[in-house]
Scaffold this motif. Structure first.
Motif, PDB file in Angstrom:
ATOM      1  N   GLN A 113       0.813  -1.211   0.000  1.00 36.75           N
ATOM      2  CA  GLN A 113       0.000   0.000   0.000  1.00 36.75           C
ATOM      3  C   GLN A 113       0.849   1.264   0.000  1.00 36.75           C
ATOM      4  O   GLN A 113       0.415   2.300  -0.474  1.00 36.75           O
ATOM      5  N   THR A 114       2.068   1.191   0.528  1.00 34.34           N
ATOM      6  CA  THR A 114       2.946   2.356   0.499  1.00 34.34           C
ATOM      7  C   THR A 114       3.437   2.615  -0.907  1.00 34.34           C
ATOM      8  O   THR A 114       3.416   3.736  -1.391  1.00 34.34           O
ATOM      9  N   ILE A 115       3.848   1.542  -1.588  1.00 34.30           N
ATOM     10  CA  ILE A 115       4.350   1.680  -2.956  1.00 34.30           C
ATOM     11  C   ILE A 115       3.244   2.178  -3.880  1.00 34.30           C
ATOM     12  O   ILE A 115       3.478   2.992  -4.758  1.00 34.30           O
ATOM     13  N   GLY A 116       2.035   1.711  -3.693  1.00 37.27           N
ATOM     14  CA  GLY A 116       0.921   2.093  -4.568  1.00 37.27           C
ATOM     15  C   GLY A 116      -0.038   3.059  -3.908  1.00 37.27           C
ATOM     16  O   GLY A 116      -1.223   3.083  -4.233  1.00 37.27           O
ATOM     17  N   SER A 117       0.459   3.860  -2.998  1.00 36.73           N
ATOM     18  CA  SER A 117      -0.404   4.812  -2.304  1.00 36.73           C
ATOM     19  C   SER A 117      -0.630   6.053  -3.166  1.00 36.73           C
ATOM     20  O   SER A 117       0.163   6.344  -4.070  1.00 36.73           O
ATOM     21  N   PRO A 118      -1.679   6.810  -2.879  1.00 35.24           N
ATOM     22  CA  PRO A 118      -1.879   8.060  -3.607  1.00 35.24           C
ATOM     23  C   PRO A 118      -0.677   9.007  -3.479  1.00 35.24           C
ATOM     24  O   PRO A 118      -0.311   9.671  -4.442  1.00 35.24           O
ATOM     25  N   ALA A 119      -0.041   9.025  -2.318  1.00 34.08           N
ATOM     26  CA  ALA A 119       1.136   9.896  -2.141  1.00 34.08           C
ATOM     27  C   ALA A 119       2.253   9.487  -3.091  1.00 34.08           C
ATOM     28  O   ALA A 119       2.915  10.343  -3.688  1.00 34.08           O
ATOM     29  N   ALA A 120       2.477   8.181  -3.239  1.00 28.27           N
ATOM     30  CA  ALA A 120       3.523   7.710  -4.152  1.00 28.27           C
ATOM     31  C   ALA A 120       3.133   7.989  -5.595  1.00 28.27           C
ATOM     32  O   ALA A 120       3.955   8.437  -6.392  1.00 28.27           O
ATOM     33  N   CYS A 121       1.879   7.725  -5.949  1.00 23.38           N
ATOM     34  CA  CYS A 121       1.443   7.926  -7.333  1.00 23.38           C
ATOM     35  C   CYS A 121       1.448   9.406  -7.718  1.00 23.38           C
ATOM     36  O   CYS A 121       1.674   9.743  -8.875  1.00 23.38           O
ATOM     37  N   SER A 122       1.211  10.289  -6.752  1.00 25.62           N
ATOM     38  CA  SER A 122       1.147  11.723  -7.075  1.00 25.62           C
ATOM     39  C   SER A 122       2.523  12.332  -7.283  1.00 25.62           C
ATOM     40  O   SER A 122       2.621  13.505  -7.627  1.00 25.62           O
ATOM     41  N   THR A 123       3.590  11.563  -7.086  1.00 25.05           N
ATOM     42  CA  THR A 123       4.921  12.115  -7.347  1.00 25.05           C
ATOM     43  C   THR A 123       5.116  12.395  -8.832  1.00 25.05           C
ATOM     44  O   THR A 123       5.981  13.190  -9.190  1.00 25.05           O
ATOM     45  N   CYS A 124       4.338  11.731  -9.688  1.00 25.61           N
ATOM     46  CA  CYS A 124       4.353  12.060 -11.117  1.00 25.61           C
ATOM     47  C   CYS A 124       3.270  13.100 -11.353  1.00 25.61           C
ATOM     48  O   CYS A 124       2.100  12.858 -11.079  1.00 25.61           O
ATOM     49  N   HIS A 125       3.655  14.263 -11.877  1.00 24.63           N
ATOM     50  CA  HIS A 125       2.700  15.358 -12.007  1.00 24.63           C
ATOM     51  C   HIS A 125       1.500  15.007 -12.876  1.00 24.63           C
ATOM     52  O   HIS A 125       0.425  15.564 -12.689  1.00 24.63           O
ATOM     53  N   VAL A 126       1.652  14.071 -13.796  1.00 27.01           N
ATOM     54  CA  VAL A 126       0.533  13.729 -14.669  1.00 27.01           C
ATOM     55  C   VAL A 126      -0.580  13.004 -13.912  1.00 27.01           C
ATOM     56  O   VAL A 126      -1.692  12.906 -14.400  1.00 27.01           O
ATOM     57  N   MET A 127      -0.281  12.501 -12.714  1.00 29.88           N
ATOM     58  CA  MET A 127      -1.280  11.781 -11.931  1.00 29.88           C
ATOM     59  C   MET A 127      -1.955  12.668 -10.882  1.00 29.88           C
ATOM     60  O   MET A 127      -2.817  12.216 -10.143  1.00 29.88           O
ATOM     61  N   GLU A 128      -1.586  13.948 -10.826  1.00 30.42           N
ATOM     62  CA  GLU A 128      -2.111  14.825  -9.782  1.00 30.42           C
ATOM     63  C   GLU A 128      -3.632  14.907  -9.805  1.00 30.42           C
ATOM     64  O   GLU A 128      -4.272  14.841  -8.763  1.00 30.42           O
ATOM     65  N   ASP A 129      -4.227  15.042 -10.984  1.00 30.01           N
ATOM     66  CA  ASP A 129      -5.690  15.139 -11.065  1.00 30.01           C
ATOM     67  C   ASP A 129      -6.361  13.867 -10.564  1.00 30.01           C
ATOM     68  O   ASP A 129      -7.367  13.930  -9.859  1.00 30.01           O
ATOM     69  N   GLN A 130      -5.800  12.705 -10.922  1.00 28.76           N
ATOM     70  CA  GLN A 130      -6.384  11.445 -10.470  1.00 28.76           C
ATOM     71  C   GLN A 130      -6.286  11.319  -8.954  1.00 28.76           C
ATOM     72  O   GLN A 130      -7.232  10.910  -8.288  1.00 28.76           O
ATOM     73  N   VAL A 131      -5.157  11.701  -8.398  1.00 29.22           N
ATOM     74  CA  VAL A 131      -4.963  11.601  -6.952  1.00 29.22           C
ATOM     75  C   VAL A 131      -5.875  12.596  -6.226  1.00 29.22           C
ATOM     76  O   VAL A 131      -6.529  12.241  -5.241  1.00 29.22           O
ATOM     77  N   LEU A 132      -5.943  13.835  -6.708  1.00 33.09           N
ATOM     78  CA  LEU A 132      -6.809  14.824  -6.064  1.00 33.09           C
ATOM     79  C   LEU A 132      -8.277  14.421  -6.151  1.00 33.09           C
ATOM     80  O   LEU A 132      -9.037  14.596  -5.193  1.00 33.09           O
ATOM     81  N   SER A 133      -8.683  13.859  -7.288  1.00 32.83           N
ATOM     82  CA  SER A 133     -10.074  13.448  -7.409  1.00 32.83           C
ATOM     83  C   SER A 133     -10.367  12.218  -6.555  1.00 32.83           C
ATOM     84  O   SER A 133     -11.470  12.053  -6.053  1.00 32.83           O
ATOM     85  N   LEU A 134      -9.366  11.356  -6.356  1.00 29.25           N
ATOM     86  CA  LEU A 134      -9.536  10.205  -5.462  1.00 29.25           C
ATOM     87  C   LEU A 134      -9.836  10.676  -4.046  1.00 29.25           C
ATOM     88  O   LEU A 134     -10.676  10.103  -3.353  1.00 29.25           O
ATOM     89  N   GLU A 135      -9.172  11.747  -3.623  1.00 30.27           N
ATOM     90  CA  GLU A 135      -9.396  12.285  -2.277  1.00 30.27           C
ATOM     91  C   GLU A 135     -10.841  12.735  -2.080  1.00 30.27           C
ATOM     92  O   GLU A 135     -11.320  12.792  -0.959  1.00 30.27           O
TER      93      GLU A 135
END
Length: 152
Positions: free
Chosen positions: A33-55
């Motif tokens: 879960q740490t490796i595939g956490s939203p915090a880890a995934c959001s380190t790539c700027h292209v995933m920011e929208d997906q991570v913010l919308s997940l929240e």
């Protein structure tokens, strides 16, 4: 046995051993879960929208890998390696698409994870009646996992 064959066998054995260690490590909830956490995934700027919308979504307490990787001791790390390779290739070639869409294989994994987590609900509500025209769960329930899409 000649030295070349011995070297190949040692290399293959080493890779298999590393794979088993990775497979085991990803089964430990804290690691996977740490490796595939939203915090880890959001380190790539292209995933920011997906991570913010997940929240904003119903599934905000889940790690990304809980929906985006299959269950199973071998299936999970194999998909992790394939996915990481795809992401690295996109990053290194600077070929990030404007709109991120899951691959066909990813769509199948996400659907299977929906069905696995919501099996009780699907049984109680007749899954066959609930999938009109063979649609996948997220085609109708698009805003559930990631919440409302971010718009200007």
């Amino acid at each position: 046995m000649n030295r070349w064959v011995k070297g190949v066998l040692i290399a293959v054995g080493g890779l298999f051993g590393a794979f088993l260690i990775l497979a085991f490590a990803l089964q430990v909830p804290a690691v996977g879960q740490t490796i595939g956490s939203p915090a880890a995934c959001s380190t790539c700027h292209v995933m920011e929208d997906q991570v913010l919308s997940l929240e904003r979504g119903t599934h905000r307490s889940l790690a990304c890998v809980q929906c985006h990787t299959p269950s199973g001791f071998f299936a999970k790390p194999i998909e992790e390696i394939k996915s990481a390779s795809r992401h690295a290739a996109v990053f290194l070639t600077n070929s990030t698409p404007d709109v991120i869409k899951p691959t066909h294989e990813s769509r199948e994994i996400i659907q299977a994870q929906c069905a696995e987590c919501h099996a009780g609900w699907l049984r109680a509500n007749s899954a066959a009646d609930h999938q009109p025209d063979g649609l996948m769960c997220f085609e109708c329930h698009r805003d559930v996992a990631h919440g409302r899409p971010l718009r200007n």
